[in-house]
Motif scaffolding. Structure first.
Motif, PDB file in Angstrom:
ATOM      1  N   MET A   1       0.823  -1.202   0.000  1.00  0.00           N
ATOM      2  CA  MET A   1       0.000   0.000   0.000  1.00  0.00           C
ATOM      3  C   MET A   1       0.862   1.259   0.000  1.00  0.00           C
ATOM      4  SD  MET A   1      -3.195  -0.606  -0.284  1.00  0.00           S
ATOM      5  CE  MET A   1      -3.876   0.978   0.250  1.00  0.00           C
TER       6      MET A   1
ATOM      7  N   ALA B   1       2.265   1.618  -3.505  1.00  0.00           N
ATOM      8  CA  ALA B   1       1.209   1.955  -4.466  1.00  0.00           C
ATOM      9  C   ALA B   1       0.833   3.424  -4.376  1.00  0.00           C
ATOM     10  CB  ALA B   1      -0.023   1.080  -4.215  1.00  0.00           C
TER      11      ALA B   1
ATOM     12  N   ILE C   1      -1.206  -1.861  -6.095  1.00  0.00           N
ATOM     13  CA  ILE C   1      -2.435  -1.890  -5.301  1.00  0.00           C
ATOM     14  C   ILE C   1      -3.229  -3.163  -5.589  1.00  0.00           C
ATOM     15  CG2 ILE C   1      -4.091  -0.673  -6.815  1.00  0.00           C
ATOM     16  CD1 ILE C   1      -4.831   0.945  -4.219  1.00  0.00           C
TER      17      ILE C   1
ATOM     18  N   LEU D   1      -8.665   1.194  -4.455  1.00  0.00           N
ATOM     19  CA  LEU D   1      -8.377   1.880  -3.196  1.00  0.00           C
ATOM     20  C   LEU D   1      -9.635   2.028  -2.343  1.00  0.00           C
ATOM     21  CD1 LEU D   1      -6.380   3.556  -1.400  1.00  0.00           C
ATOM     22  CD2 LEU D   1      -7.191   5.570  -2.654  1.00  0.00           C
TER      23      LEU D   1
END
Length: 304
Positions: free
Chosen positions: A193, A196, A215, A293
């Motif tokens: 994360m 990303a 991600i 996300l």
């Protein structure tokens, strides 16, 4: 400054863009030039009478930047400068690398230090500089650069870590989500994360695919978050927890996990896959990133 036409809605809204025009380049480059004395500790020009530093040594600066930022625009004399149409005749626009200019801004940001102007040396027409170790001047430089970004509509920002990030309008990514993602206890998911998000905020468009790949990897790893369960059991627990056990929400979130998995299997999310549908529009990468996300940022709020 909020001018009359802005206050009364008479001014056309500024077009928001990632493209740095010649005029924008000139403003940003000139701002960097204002702070040359603040990087004199790196490239000191010594007063010929032996009174210490009197400014930055432009020759040293130019030579160093050939290696630090090789694609930064230079004139026919190999000096870094602002591109000008007149140098090319017939109104032809010169070629320049706008991302190298962003590198240059970061270079100045990372190296500025405070100075104290000393005595004026009338014979050579320069002041002597006292070079300090503090970096309070960075705040002024940051404010000026971000002011130019804002007034020209450029979707970039120079952050307090002295790194330029792109600004993505209407994105679900927020500071709160960034903080929450770094509180994930499982190291692999947390690192994916972090990478990303950093890639997503990188100005260079080439980073878009990398951000989506990272991600998607985080999404797949999230499914196996509960290591005491197999992958299906772990994924079911993630969905059940974020749904508060409500069947209707279980159906919605389970379908979204499946849909994102199908996207990952159909489109070239990963570099090494050649038998997938190509993504040729960077705005589609942004869409995929933000859709993934949104699901992850909700799910991680329920992790135990």
């Amino acid at each position: 400054m909020n001018y009359y036409t802005e206050r009364h809605g008479l001014r056309k809204p500024i077009e928001r863009t990632y493209t740095i025009t010649l005029e924008m380049y000139s403003l940003l480059f000139s701002c960097c030039q204002k702070y040359y004395d603040n990087i004199a500790w790196l490239f000191p020009e010594e007063c010929r009478d032996g009174y210490g530093c009197c400014g930055v040594d432009y020759k040293q600066l130019n030579t160093t930047l050939k290696f630090e930022i090789p694609n930064l625009y230079r004139d026919s004399y190999e000096n870094i400068t602002v591109p000008e149409k007149s140098n090319y005749g017939c109104g032809k626009a010169p070629k320049y690398d706008q991302y190298s200019l962003l590198d240059f801004i970061e270079f100045i940001a990372q190296n500025v230090k405070d100075i104290k102007v000393g005595d004026f040396h009338s014979y050579f027409g320069h002041h002597h500089l006292n070079l300090l170790e503090t970096q309070k001047v960075f705040n002024s430089f940051c404010d000026e650069i971000n002011g130019i970004f804002e007034k020209t509509g450029l979707l970039y920002t120079l952050n307090t870590e002295k790194i330029i990030e792109r600004v993505v309008e209407n994105s679900p990514l927020s500071e709160e989500i960034e903080i929450k993602s770094q509180q994930i206890s499982e190291l692999g998911t947390r690192e994916l994360m972090k990478d990303a998000i950093a890639l997503y905020k990188t100005p260079n468009p080439a980073a878009r695919q990398d951000s989506v790949e990272k991600i998607w990897d985080a999404l797949e790893r999230l499914k196996t978050y509960y290591t005491n369960l197999d992958k299906r059991g772990s994924a079911n627990k993630v969905v059940n927890d974020m749904s508060n056990g409500q069947a209707e929400f279980i159906t919605i979130f389970d379908a979204e996990f499946r849909a994102l998995t199908d996207i990952g299997n159909s489109f070239r999310i990963r570099h090494h896959e050649t038998n997938k549908i190509d993504i040729t529009d960077n705005r589609h990468y942004d869409y995929f990133f933000n859709r993934c996300l949104s699901l992850i940022s909700l799910a991680i709020q329920y992790l135990q």
